[in-house]
Structure formats: structure tokens, C-alpha cells
Design an enzyme around this catalytic site. Sequence first.
Site, PDB file in Angstrom:
ATOM      1  N   CYS A  26       2.176  -0.001  -7.452  1.00  0.00           N
ATOM      2  CA  CYS A  26       3.128   0.110  -6.343  1.00  0.00           C
ATOM      3  C   CYS A  26       4.533   0.106  -6.917  1.00  0.00           C
ATOM      4  O   CYS A  26       4.972  -0.885  -7.503  1.00  0.00           O
ATOM      5  CB  CYS A  26       2.935  -1.050  -5.367  1.00  0.00           C
ATOM      6  SG  CYS A  26       4.123  -1.059  -4.016  1.00  0.00           S
TER       7      CYS A  26
ATOM      8  N   CYS B  38       7.701   4.069  -0.076  1.00  0.00           N
ATOM      9  CA  CYS B  38       6.587   4.053  -1.029  1.00  0.00           C
ATOM     10  C   CYS B  38       7.126   4.533  -2.366  1.00  0.00           C
ATOM     11  O   CYS B  38       7.569   5.685  -2.478  1.00  0.00           O
ATOM     12  CB  CYS B  38       5.448   4.944  -0.543  1.00  0.00           C
ATOM     13  SG  CYS B  38       4.081   5.119  -1.723  1.00  0.00           S
TER      14      CYS B  38
END
Length: 263
Positions: free
Chosen positions: A70, A203
Site C-alpha cells: 500500500c 490509493c
Amino acid sequence: MIGTYGHGTENDFVLIFDPENKIEVSADQVRAICNRKTGIGSDGLIRICKENEKWFMDYRNNDGSIAEMCGNGIRVMAKYLTERGHQKAGIFPIDTRDGMKFLSVPETGDITVNMGQIREVIGEISATTNGHTWSGYNIDMGNPHAVVFVESISQVGDLAQPPIVEPADEYPDGVNVEFVEFLENGELKMRVHERGVGETKSCGTGTCAVALAATLKKGMRLPASWIINPPGGRLSVEIDAHNNAILTGPAVLIKDHDLSKYL
């Protein structure tokens, strides 16, 4: 047990510091902590541990599933390590399920992470949501991304349900879907539906995928750089001549929480 809530461009996380790798967190416990109605509320959970004397990011989506990497989360983890005195500011590595990532963390200001290799998977894909279908790019960022370009982000509508991406067999474990609009100032605007989470405000790996897809869409050569605007803020991505994606953006720690009722 104390957890720390933080975010990177409003992509938010609960962090658990576990350098001795003693804490086991089940999928049910992750879901309880990340639940926005009954828990702390976040897009994911990061257990900060050590493996072979190196920092390791154990990242879970808010549905309890395990994810490789991530990009926003690793910056928030780096911020935690330096702000809490566990790691000196500067350049240092954090290991992930997608391999070792090197970060540049100043005393203050934005954090940069070399996200590693990014590549296009050859073959056209399409994403359908709310009765609209767009063709796009299959991008591998260590995790899978389907990137499509729209005339206006307003066309996308509600992303309460996962978009339908074809061919489905390209993504046996699900896929992150990015919808992208070229802005008149040369920047990009995006929305993202993340697998195992739903729509998020940002994101990190998704912005890297968007940067490569935009470069391909415009017929440009590498190196290339883009400013990308998800709903939660502003990120910059550079892709060098060797297909390494370098992501730069903010990371903020907000508040500590007692997790004893969850763990």
C-alpha cells in the site's frame, strides 16, 4: 494494546507497533477495528513488525484480506517510525509482501517512496459501472490495477459496488479499478475502487498505475512525471526510464486508540 490512526491523502489506516512480531491479528479482528460504524474506522490495518532486523509492513485490507503493498500506507508507517523515535529520518528500507521499498523521509514535509517496478500487462481490459463501459489498461504494480479513462469523473457515478472488469480471469484475486480524467492543466483527476475495501479517498499503488497508463495513453516515452488528484489530496508520481515508480505525498498521524476490546 494501543493503535495509532493516520492517513495519507485521506487513505486511512490503524497502525499496530509489534517489533517483536508477537501479536496475531485475525481477519475478524481487522474487520472489527476497521469498521467505520462500530470500530475505529479505516481503509486498512498495518502491523509494524520486524523480520531479519528489517522493518516489515504487514498490511490488511479492511475486510481482513491480506494485500501485497500500500503506497499511502507505507508512507504513514514511515511517518510513525520516525515521529515516534524508532527510526532516524532519512533514507531507509521497509520490507513488504511486494519486496523491499526504500523511502526518503525528511524531518517535516512530504515522504517519497520508490515503489519499484511497474509494467503494463498486454491485453485490453474493460471496466463497467452504472451502465457505462470503458476500455483501459491492465497494470501490474505488485498488485493488480485496471485503469480506464473517462471524459469526466462525474460520469462514473456511485461506486458502492465493485465495477465489473473483463476479462475476469485476468484477476482471480480481484482488482483495484481506477477511473481517470485528463485535466486542462495537464494534471490527472482520479477515483478508485479498491479490492477488499471499496471506494477510497486515495490509493498509492493506484496513482502509480494511473501514471503509467496516462503515459501509455498519450503515447509518451519514459521517464515521465504526473500530478494526480484523488479525492483525498494531491500526489506526484515519477516513472524513470527503467520503469521504477517514485511516489511522493503527505503522511499524517492523528490519534492513538485503545485496541484492547478488539484484540
